[in-house]
Design an enzyme around this catalytic site. Structure first.
Site, PDB file in Angstrom:
ATOM      1  N   LYS A  65       0.862  -1.194   0.000  1.00 55.83           N
ATOM      2  CA  LYS A  65       0.000   0.000   0.000  1.00 55.83           C
ATOM      3  C   LYS A  65       0.891   1.234   0.000  1.00 55.83           C
ATOM      4  O   LYS A  65       1.689   1.431   0.907  1.00 55.83           O
ATOM      5  CB  LYS A  65      -0.905  -0.005   1.237  1.00 55.83           C
ATOM      6  CG  LYS A  65      -1.657   1.318   1.465  1.00 55.83           C
ATOM      7  CD  LYS A  65      -2.617   1.260   2.655  1.00 55.83           C
ATOM      8  CE  LYS A  65      -3.221   2.639   2.958  1.00 55.83           C
ATOM      9  NZ  LYS A  65      -4.122   2.627   4.130  1.00 55.83           N
ATOM     10  N   ASP A  96      -2.906  10.329   3.347  1.00 47.49           N
ATOM     11  CA  ASP A  96      -4.289   9.871   3.521  1.00 47.49           C
ATOM     12  C   ASP A  96      -5.085  10.905   4.328  1.00 47.49           C
ATOM     13  O   ASP A  96      -5.011  10.938   5.547  1.00 47.49           O
ATOM     14  CB  ASP A  96      -4.285   8.508   4.237  1.00 47.49           C
ATOM     15  CG  ASP A  96      -5.690   7.932   4.404  1.00 47.49           C
ATOM     16  OD1 ASP A  96      -6.641   8.482   3.816  1.00 47.49           O
ATOM     17  OD2 ASP A  96      -5.812   6.912   5.121  1.00 47.49           O
ATOM     18  N   LYS A 133     -10.687  12.688   7.623  1.00 46.21           N
ATOM     19  CA  LYS A 133     -10.186  12.346   8.955  1.00 46.21           C
ATOM     20  C   LYS A 133     -10.223  13.568   9.863  1.00 46.21           C
ATOM     21  O   LYS A 133     -10.141  14.699   9.382  1.00 46.21           O
ATOM     22  CB  LYS A 133      -8.720  11.901   8.853  1.00 46.21           C
ATOM     23  CG  LYS A 133      -8.522  10.528   8.286  1.00 46.21           C
ATOM     24  CD  LYS A 133      -7.032  10.172   8.309  1.00 46.21           C
ATOM     25  CE  LYS A 133      -6.813   8.801   7.717  1.00 46.21           C
ATOM     26  NZ  LYS A 133      -7.419   7.717   8.496  1.00 46.21           N
ATOM     27  N   ASP A 184       1.614   6.681   5.203  1.00 45.39           N
ATOM     28  CA  ASP A 184       0.652   5.658   4.786  1.00 45.39           C
ATOM     29  C   ASP A 184       1.117   4.875   3.550  1.00 45.39           C
ATOM     30  O   ASP A 184       0.366   4.088   2.984  1.00 45.39           O
ATOM     31  CB  ASP A 184      -0.713   6.332   4.535  1.00 45.39           C
ATOM     32  CG  ASP A 184      -1.890   5.394   4.776  1.00 45.39           C
ATOM     33  OD1 ASP A 184      -1.709   4.363   5.442  1.00 45.39           O
ATOM     34  OD2 ASP A 184      -2.996   5.708   4.282  1.00 45.39           O
ATOM     35  N   GLU A 214      -9.424   3.499   1.933  1.00 46.70           N
ATOM     36  CA  GLU A 214      -8.878   3.509   0.571  1.00 46.70           C
ATOM     37  C   GLU A 214      -7.833   2.421   0.347  1.00 46.70           C
ATOM     38  O   GLU A 214      -7.625   1.978  -0.787  1.00 46.70           O
ATOM     39  CB  GLU A 214      -8.267   4.891   0.269  1.00 46.70           C
ATOM     40  CG  GLU A 214      -6.839   5.138   0.781  1.00 46.70           C
ATOM     41  CD  GLU A 214      -6.699   5.113   2.292  1.00 46.70           C
ATOM     42  OE1 GLU A 214      -7.726   5.270   2.979  1.00 46.70           O
ATOM     43  OE2 GLU A 214      -5.572   4.921   2.787  1.00 46.70           O
ATOM     44  N   ARG A 256      -7.624  -0.779   1.160  1.00 44.20           N
ATOM     45  CA  ARG A 256      -8.088  -2.073   0.650  1.00 44.20           C
ATOM     46  C   ARG A 256      -8.496  -1.962  -0.820  1.00 44.20           C
ATOM     47  O   ARG A 256      -8.414  -2.931  -1.561  1.00 44.20           O
ATOM     48  CB  ARG A 256      -9.207  -2.628   1.550  1.00 44.20           C
ATOM     49  CG  ARG A 256     -10.452  -1.795   1.601  1.00 44.20           C
ATOM     50  CD  ARG A 256     -11.324  -2.110   2.827  1.00 44.20           C
ATOM     51  NE  ARG A 256     -10.800  -1.473   4.048  1.00 44.20           N
ATOM     52  CZ  ARG A 256     -11.358  -1.577   5.253  1.00 44.20           C
ATOM     53  NH1 ARG A 256     -12.466  -2.291   5.415  1.00 44.20           N
ATOM     54  NH2 ARG A 256     -10.831  -0.967   6.302  1.00 44.20           N
TER      55      ARG A 256
HETATM   56  N1  BES Z   1      -4.287   4.581   6.779  1.00 44.19           N
HETATM   57  C1  BES Z   1      -5.436   4.317   7.562  1.00 44.19           C
HETATM   58  C2  BES Z   1      -5.160   3.359   8.697  1.00 44.19           C
HETATM   59  C3  BES Z   1      -4.241   3.829   9.774  1.00 44.19           C
HETATM   60  C4  BES Z   1      -4.744   4.309  10.958  1.00 44.19           C
HETATM   61  C5  BES Z   1      -2.865   3.733   9.635  1.00 44.19           C
HETATM   62  C6  BES Z   1      -3.901   4.714  11.962  1.00 44.19           C
HETATM   63  C7  BES Z   1      -2.014   4.119  10.655  1.00 44.19           C
HETATM   64  C8  BES Z   1      -2.530   4.617  11.814  1.00 44.19           C
HETATM   65  C9  BES Z   1      -6.556   3.724   6.699  1.00 44.19           C
HETATM   66  O1  BES Z   1      -6.578   4.149   5.385  1.00 44.19           O
HETATM   67  C10 BES Z   1      -7.855   4.128   7.317  1.00 44.19           C
HETATM   68  O2  BES Z   1      -8.122   5.285   7.321  1.00 44.19           O
HETATM   69  N2  BES Z   1      -8.622   3.164   7.820  1.00 44.19           N
HETATM   70  C11 BES Z   1      -9.881   3.430   8.430  1.00 44.19           C
HETATM   71  C12 BES Z   1     -10.882   2.413   7.929  1.00 44.19           C
HETATM   72  C13 BES Z   1     -12.310   2.726   8.308  1.00 44.19           C
HETATM   73  C14 BES Z   1     -12.773   3.987   7.632  1.00 44.19           C
HETATM   74  C15 BES Z   1     -13.205   1.562   7.927  1.00 44.19           C
HETATM   75  C16 BES Z   1      -9.720   3.343   9.952  1.00 44.19           C
HETATM   76  O3  BES Z   1      -8.980   2.491  10.407  1.00 44.19           O
HETATM   77  O4  BES Z   1     -10.313   4.146  10.648  1.00 44.19           O
HETATM   78 ZN    ZN Z   2      -4.783   4.797   4.617  1.00 42.48          ZN
HETATM   79 MN    MN Z   3      -7.724   5.902   5.109  1.00 44.00          MN
END
Ligand code: BES
Ligand code: ZN
Ligand code: MN
Length: 484
Positions: free
Chosen positions: A228, A233, A240, A251, A312, A314
């Site tokens: 990835k 992000d 966010k 990321d 994003e 996945r």
């Molecule tokens: N890049 C993030 C995951 C992440 C979170 C990495 C904290 C490092 C530290 C990923 O793209 C994400 O935002 N995931 C969401 C998924 C949700 C919206 C289903 C998450 O984990 O909140």
């Molecule tokens: Zn991400």
């Molecule tokens: Mn994300």
């Protein structure tokens, strides 16, 4: 990186590090009051002898030596030239101590205007086995260089490491005999990378797919790494919260680790063929952004209902995993900073291990213990597949969060497992493992092998996995069973 000099004895004029497996009798008192038990990473600076540092090496295994070396580099970071007295170590152990030292001495200073803090610049290694130690170092050094390559990329902020710049840096790997192919937005559109394009659509910098190939010499299909590579992000339209968002410049750590691993294989001229498929995009907000509710057509032909544009990772991996199958890989391992849920589950000491192949997962878990990049197995079952059913498309991207509605149970969503279950649909039934590295890619405190910041997590793991499992032709004959 530091270039070591190998000598028979430590020069008199240098501060000397003495690796020890146990507390020397003469220092029993001092050790006791300093709580020094010669454990890996523990240090003792005996008051009576200036410029001498004892470094515990515990049982003397690879990660023990590496931790000792890194602890020394941290403790003496301001001394320009030190000597490692490796006269009681094997050639291999000397190289491992040195590897830890180089990992521990790494800093990311590119963006400081002036930096006059004194730094380690040289290291001398005293060993009776000079030729053997040089040889062992030539091999050990490669994983260090791969790791530092990844750390540098992960540290780089998103205004510098745009999708284009990321691709440019990867193209630089050609000089090590790696074949590099970069697909830009036009080509991605022509070939049908609908998920990767959608994620990148809100950014001024278009997405890329990078393919790094190390041919090796074995007559066997390649092992594939899939990474990835989200250079930043924001969450997209499902934006966010501001607090902590700056961490999202990292990321792309999964892609960086895959690239670092390929570099390491090339530098040590591994016989194993390997390929890395890296999905590079910026998840930004813009007039062209994809939206919650959109239906995307992935490269595999399967359609996906978008629920949350912040999930994003996945999506881009769905296309990258499918593309990796073109190489008929004997195994696929993907690395991704995929979910916050894995950080809730495992914290920052272990990455989540998912997959469909018990043997591959066991190799990864065992290798992780050896190199100090530890994993913990997590489940994906049939129920997660059921949860991803969509009313409008072939599959939905994630399960919507219910913000307190829908009863007590609906608030607790196993998103790390859902994300893995989503990826499973695109892994095509080949032996596959997914490492969710969201908790280990960067750390806010110094760690065993380096300062706070990017860890380069995964490079040493993949490199050691290949050495243990993929450098022989018939290993792909190992039977594997799909998890339920
Ligand atoms: N890049 C993030 C995951 C992440 C979170 C990495 C904290 C490092 C530290 C990923 O793209 C994400 O935002 N995931 C969401 C998924 C949700 C919206 C289903 C998450 O984990 O909140
Ligand atoms: Zn991400
Ligand atoms: Mn994300």
């Amino acid at each position: 990186m530091l270039k070591p000099v190998f000598r028979h004895a430590p020069p008199d004029d240098l501060p000397v590090v003495e690796p020890v497996a146990a507390v020397p009798d003469a220092l029993r008192g001092a050790a006791e009051s300093a709580h020094f038990a010669a454990k890996p990473g523990q240090l003792l600076e005996p008051a009576a002898v200036p410029r001498r540092l004892l470094a515990g090496i515990g049982a003397g295994a690879r990660y023990d030596l590496e931790r000792a070396g890194a602890a020394v580099a941290r403790h003496w970071s301001g001394i320009p030239h030190v000597a490692l007295d490796a006269r009681d170590l094997s050639a291999l152990q000397a190289a491992e101590l040195l590897a830890g030292f180089c990992l521990g001495a790494w800093r990311f200073d590119r963006h400081r205007k002036r930096d006059d803090t004194p730094r380690l610049k040289r290291v001398t290694v005293a060993t009776p086995h000079r030729d053997a130690a040089r040889e062992a170092w030539a091999r050990a050094e490669t994983a260090v260089r791969g790791t530092l390559f990844a750390r540098d990329l992960v540290s780089e902020p998103a205004n510098h490491l745009t999708t284009k710049e990321f691709a440019r840096r990867l193209r630089g790997l050609t000089k090590h005999g790696i074949e590099v192919e970069i697909l830009g937005p036009k080509r991605l559109a022509r070939d049908g990378f609908g998920a990767l394009l959608a994620v990148g659509s809100g950014s001024a910098h278009g997405p890329r797919l990078a393919v790094l190939r190390w041919r090796g010499t074995l007559d066997a299909p390649p092992v594939a790494f899939v990474g990835k590579g989200i250079v930043f992000d924001t969450g997209g339209i499902s934006i966010k919260p501001a607090h902590g968002m700056e961490a999202m410049r990292a990321d792309m750590a999964g892609a960086a680790a895959c690239a670092g691993a390929i570099l390491s294989l090339a530098l040590r001229n591994s016989p194993a063929p390997a390929v890395a498929v890296l999905a590079i995009a910026e998840n930004a907000t813009g007039a062209g952004s994809y939206r919650p509710g959109d239906v995307l057509r992935t490269l595999s032909g399967r359609t996906v209902e978008v629920v949350d544009t912040d999930a994003e990772g996945r999506l881009v991996l769905a296309d990258a995993l499918h593309h990796a199958l073109c190489f008929k890989p004997r195994a696929v391992v993907d690395l991704a900073t995929l979910t916050g849920a894995i950080v809730s589950a495992l914290g920052t000491h272990r990455a989540g291990l998912f997959g469909n192949d018990a043997a591959l997962m066991a190799s990864l878990a065992a290798t992780g213990e050896q190199v100090g990049e530890r994993l913990w197995p997590m489940p994906i079952g049939e129920s997660h597949r059921v949860d991803l059913a969509s009313d409008i498309a072939d599959i939905r991207q994630c399960v919507p969060s219910s913000r307190g509605e829908g009863g007590w149970a609906a608030r607790f969503i196993p998103d790390a497992s859902h994300a893995a279950a989503f990826l499973r649909e695109f892994a095509g039934g080949v032996p596959w493992a997914h490492l969710d590295i969201a908790g280990v890619d960067t750390l806010i405190r110094p760690h065993a092998l380096g300062p706070a910041g990017a860890t380069g997590w995964g490079v040493r793991l993949l490199d050691a996995l290949v050495a243990a499992r993929f450098e022989e032709e018939d290993h792909h004959a190992v039977p594997w069973t799909a998890a339920p």
